[in-house]
Scaffold this motif. Structure first.
Motif, mmCIF file in Angstrom:
data_model
loop_
_atom_site.group_PDB
_atom_site.id
_atom_site.type_symbol
_atom_site.label_atom_id
_atom_site.label_comp_id
_atom_site.label_asym_id
_atom_site.label_seq_id
_atom_site.Cartn_x
_atom_site.Cartn_y
_atom_site.Cartn_z
ATOM 1 N N MET A 1 0.806 -1.125 -0.152
ATOM 2 C CA MET A 1 -0.180 -0.169 0.857
ATOM 3 C C MET A 1 1.025 1.291 0.070
ATOM 4 N N LYS A 2 1.884 1.106 -0.021
ATOM 5 C CA LYS A 2 2.654 2.082 0.606
ATOM 6 C C LYS A 2 3.461 2.814 -0.325
ATOM 7 N N LYS A 3 3.934 1.842 -1.117
ATOM 8 C CA LYS A 3 4.434 1.853 -2.807
ATOM 9 C C LYS A 3 3.620 2.096 -4.064
ATOM 10 N N LYS A 4 2.317 2.066 -3.821
ATOM 11 C CA LYS A 4 1.212 2.659 -3.862
ATOM 12 C C LYS A 4 1.041 4.250 -4.366
ATOM 13 N N ILE A 5 0.827 4.558 -3.158
ATOM 14 C CA ILE A 5 0.857 6.144 -2.764
ATOM 15 C C ILE A 5 1.798 6.986 -2.790
ATOM 16 N N ILE A 6 2.921 6.248 -2.739
ATOM 17 C CA ILE A 6 4.305 7.221 -3.559
ATOM 18 C C ILE A 6 4.163 6.543 -4.760
ATOM 19 N N ILE A 7 3.730 5.807 -5.239
ATOM 20 C CA ILE A 7 3.966 6.459 -6.898
ATOM 21 C C ILE A 7 3.119 7.047 -7.376
ATOM 22 N N CYS A 8 1.543 6.746 -6.700
ATOM 23 C CA CYS A 8 1.447 8.400 -6.840
ATOM 24 C C CYS A 8 1.365 9.116 -6.714
ATOM 25 N N VAL A 9 1.641 9.172 -5.654
ATOM 26 C CA VAL A 9 1.754 10.861 -5.424
ATOM 27 C C VAL A 9 3.115 11.951 -6.182
ATOM 28 N N PHE A 10 3.923 10.985 -6.499
ATOM 29 C CA PHE A 10 5.378 11.539 -7.199
ATOM 30 C C PHE A 10 4.306 11.595 -8.710
ATOM 31 N N SER A 11 3.613 10.536 -9.049
ATOM 32 C CA SER A 11 3.113 10.746 -10.487
ATOM 33 C C SER A 11 2.522 11.830 -10.625
ATOM 34 N N ILE A 12 1.865 12.229 -9.697
ATOM 35 C CA ILE A 12 0.362 13.432 -9.601
ATOM 36 C C ILE A 12 1.501 14.788 -9.642
ATOM 37 N N LEU A 15 3.097 15.898 -12.718
ATOM 38 C CA LEU A 15 1.718 15.861 -13.907
ATOM 39 C C LEU A 15 1.834 16.933 -13.952
ATOM 40 N N ILE A 16 1.486 17.534 -12.517
ATOM 41 C CA ILE A 16 1.406 18.746 -12.273
ATOM 42 C C ILE A 16 2.217 19.684 -12.971
ATOM 43 N N THR A 17 3.553 19.012 -13.054
ATOM 44 C CA THR A 17 4.781 19.736 -13.047
ATOM 45 C C THR A 17 4.921 20.505 -14.650
ATOM 46 N N ALA A 18 4.911 19.113 -15.019
ATOM 47 C CA ALA A 18 5.044 19.423 -16.668
ATOM 48 C C ALA A 18 3.847 19.886 -17.049
ATOM 49 N N ILE A 19 2.685 20.163 -17.194
ATOM 50 C CA ILE A 19 1.534 20.631 -17.093
ATOM 51 C C ILE A 19 1.556 21.992 -17.177
ATOM 52 N N VAL A 20 2.132 22.719 -16.192
ATOM 53 C CA VAL A 20 2.011 23.810 -15.552
ATOM 54 C C VAL A 20 3.230 24.445 -16.256
ATOM 55 N N PHE A 58 13.162 15.796 -14.509
ATOM 56 C CA PHE A 58 14.429 15.213 -13.991
ATOM 57 C C PHE A 58 14.433 15.303 -12.287
ATOM 58 N N TYR A 59 14.375 16.234 -11.872
ATOM 59 C CA TYR A 59 14.712 16.465 -10.498
ATOM 60 C C TYR A 59 14.019 15.375 -9.788
ATOM 61 N N GLU A 60 12.474 15.517 -10.360
ATOM 62 C CA GLU A 60 11.289 15.185 -9.686
ATOM 63 C C GLU A 60 11.347 13.689 -9.949
ATOM 64 N N PHE A 61 12.045 13.205 -10.707
ATOM 65 C CA PHE A 61 12.490 11.700 -11.313
ATOM 66 C C PHE A 61 12.654 11.351 -10.208
ATOM 67 N N ASP A 62 14.321 12.439 -10.324
ATOM 68 C CA ASP A 62 15.430 11.890 -8.966
ATOM 69 C C ASP A 62 15.161 11.504 -7.762
ATOM 70 N N LEU A 63 14.211 12.418 -7.368
ATOM 71 C CA LEU A 63 13.040 12.525 -5.937
ATOM 72 C C LEU A 63 12.882 10.983 -5.928
ATOM 73 N N PHE A 64 11.956 10.920 -6.417
ATOM 74 C CA PHE A 64 10.955 9.919 -6.453
ATOM 75 C C PHE A 64 12.436 8.596 -6.238
ATOM 76 N N TYR A 65 12.603 8.107 -6.770
ATOM 77 C CA TYR A 65 13.426 7.577 -7.279
ATOM 78 C C TYR A 65 14.682 7.041 -5.710
ATOM 79 N N THR A 66 15.141 8.636 -5.147
ATOM 80 C CA THR A 66 15.825 8.146 -3.868
ATOM 81 C C THR A 66 14.433 7.897 -3.120
#
Length: 144
Positions: A1-12, A15-20, A58-66
């Motif tokens: 469950m924790k994995k899904k929450i982390i993936i959803c939060v970073f995906s959102i 996505l918001i950053t890219a759209i902005v 790119f930094y947000e992807f790296d932060l997600f990985y970390t």
């Protein structure tokens, strides 16, 4: 469950950053076209906006990985240090102007251009990430 929450939060977040940034680039281009159509640099502001947005994503992807590593994956000391150093290297890249100014004043005149510092930090980041990815493979091969 924790994995899904982390993936959803970073995906959102990504996505918001890219759209902005895409909306900002479109607005910048429209502003340039309507207010200054004869300028030969029309659209350059939108290109810069997209470049900055690309770096942020790119930094947000790296932060997600970390974050994913520290919250989900099994941790080793070496890999934890490499993750922190790689992420810190990207943060330092944001401050290259201030750092190069300090190094120019107190170390050497070669640091007068911040691009030299930027071009030296990005390969360091790449090397840290490659070592971080390869490290568990070597450890598991050694254990078997």
């Amino acid at each position: 469950m924790k994995k899904k929450i982390i993936i959803c939060v970073f995906s959102i977040l990504i996505l918001i950053t890219a759209i902005v940034f895409i909306i900002g680039a479109i607005q910048s281009y429209n502003y340039d076209i309507t207010n200054n159509p004869d300028d030969k640099w029309v659209g350059f502001g939108s290109v810069v906006t997209l470049m900055v947005g690309g770096f942020v994503v790119f930094y947000e992807f790296d932060l997600f990985y970390t974050a994913y590593y520290f919250l989900i994956k099994p941790k080793t000391t070496a890999k934890s240090i490499l993750n922190i150093l790689a992420n810190f290297t990207l943060v330092i890249m944001y401050f290259t102007d201030s750092i190069s100014h300090f190094l120019f004043e107190y170390v050497s005149e070669i640091f007068g251009e911040e691009i030299l510092l930027l071009f030296s930090l990005f390969p360091i980041y790449i090397i840290l990430r490659i070592v971080c990815i390869v490290l568990p493979v070597k450890q598991s091969a050694k254990e078997n």
